[in-house]
Design an enzyme around this catalytic site. Structure first.
Site, PDB file in Angstrom:
ATOM      1  N   ASP A  45     -72.927 -14.070 -51.254  1.00  0.00           N
ATOM      2  CA  ASP A  45     -73.938 -14.979 -50.736  1.00  0.00           C
ATOM      3  C   ASP A  45     -75.325 -14.680 -51.308  1.00  0.00           C
ATOM      4  O   ASP A  45     -75.608 -13.570 -51.753  1.00  0.00           O
ATOM      5  CB  ASP A  45     -74.031 -14.858 -49.213  1.00  0.00           C
ATOM      6  N   HIS A  95     -72.891  -9.681 -50.706  1.00  0.00           N
ATOM      7  CA  HIS A  95     -74.119 -10.354 -51.108  1.00  0.00           C
ATOM      8  C   HIS A  95     -74.529  -9.937 -52.518  1.00  0.00           C
ATOM      9  O   HIS A  95     -74.655  -8.737 -52.785  1.00  0.00           O
ATOM     10  CB  HIS A  95     -75.254 -10.043 -50.132  1.00  0.00           C
TER      11      HIS A  95
END
Length: 290
Positions: A101, A247
């Site tokens: 992400d 992430h």
């Protein structure tokens, strides 16, 4: 005469000393008052990108936002909307999906891609529109190297806190347009910032023909723990069909170096255990584009 000259020389030296001392005192006082902000300019890393030049996370960084907010639990949303909100794939096969992400992030995304290439692992990247338009070359690289790109809003707001359907539509549609201009397709996958949604938002996303992708394994890499801890968070909780949250992007002062290092532990270990890494569309047997 000689004596007078020596006395004169002594006075000159003495006056010079007082002047030097006075200048040093002024310098110190100015430094303490903050007027000389450039005094340590040589210690600054000139490669650091100022905050205003880097699209930040409008809702705030994952930590402490995810800890502070308590929206509707993803599991409850998945039970209410099983055809729209997906958290994992089939559990009868040793297939799992790595997801990332908050990119593209010029500080970390390409290093993540290098590691994925090293182990021949395809992944799914949930990208922010504001960062995609700022770094289209990284988006192109993600796409060209066989990974799937998905929608993660434009500015990464807390959609539950915003509590506004038009904000959701604007964030999603704007990102969809940016990604389509870069990679030539409109993704069918969406992940909300922080995993935060509520009923009406899920229903609107279903109307917009999106699948909402959650996760069952959270690396907690946003806490920026050592690589060994991040790896343990994944390895101790992995299961067939798992969707793993990581992430590749961070807020302007965040760091994903430990995430990158943890991949060197996570990927080979799971490959040795017989797990196959696939993209989210492959795991769920759904199209990646609309």
């Amino acid at each position: 005469m000689k004596k007078k000259m020596l006395q004169l020389l002594f006075v000159v030296v003495l006056l010079s000393s007082f002047q030097t001392f006075d200048n040093m005192t002024v310098y110190a006082n100015e430094s303490e008052s903050g007027d000389m902000s450039q005094q340590f300019w040589w210690k600054k890393d000139k490669t650091d990108k100022p905050k205003e030049d880097f699209p930040d996370l409008r809702g705030g960084p994952e930590n402490p936002e995810r800890v502070r907010q308590q929206p509707v639990d993803m599991t409850i949303l998945q039970q209410r909307y099983p055809d729209t909100f997906i958290m994992q794939g089939p559990t009868d096969q040793n297939r799992i999906a790595l997801t990332f992400d908050d990119g593209p992030d010029p500080r970390f995304t390409e290093e993540v891609l290098n590691v994925l290439n090293q182990y021949n692992v395809p992944s799914t990247f949930f990208l922010m529109g504001s960062r995609a338009i700022a770094y289209p070359e990284i988006v192109e690289r993600i796409n060209n190297e066989g990974h799937v790109i998905a929608n993660h809003t434009y500015f990464h707001p807390n959609l539950v806190k915003e509590a506004d359907i038009p904000t959701l539509e604007r964030e999603v549609t704007r990102t969809e347009d940016v990604l389509n201009n870069i990679i030539g397709y409109r993704t069918s996958l969406f992940r909300p910032p922080y995993g935060f949604l509520y009923n009406e938002l899920v229903e609107k996303l279903a109307e917009m023909q999106y699948l909402i992708i959650g996760w069952t394994v959270d690396s907690l890499d946003w806490e920026e723990a050592p690589p060994e801890v991040i790896a343990s968070n994944v390895l101790d909780n992995v299961h067939p069909g798992a969707i793993i949250l990581m992430h590749d992007g961070a807020d302007w002062d965040g760091d994903r170096t430990n995430t990158i290092e943890s991949l060197h532990q996570i990927i080979p270990t799971l490959q040795e255990q017989g797990y196959e890494f696939v993209t989210v569309p492959e795991l769920l047997n759904v199209p990646f584009a609309r």
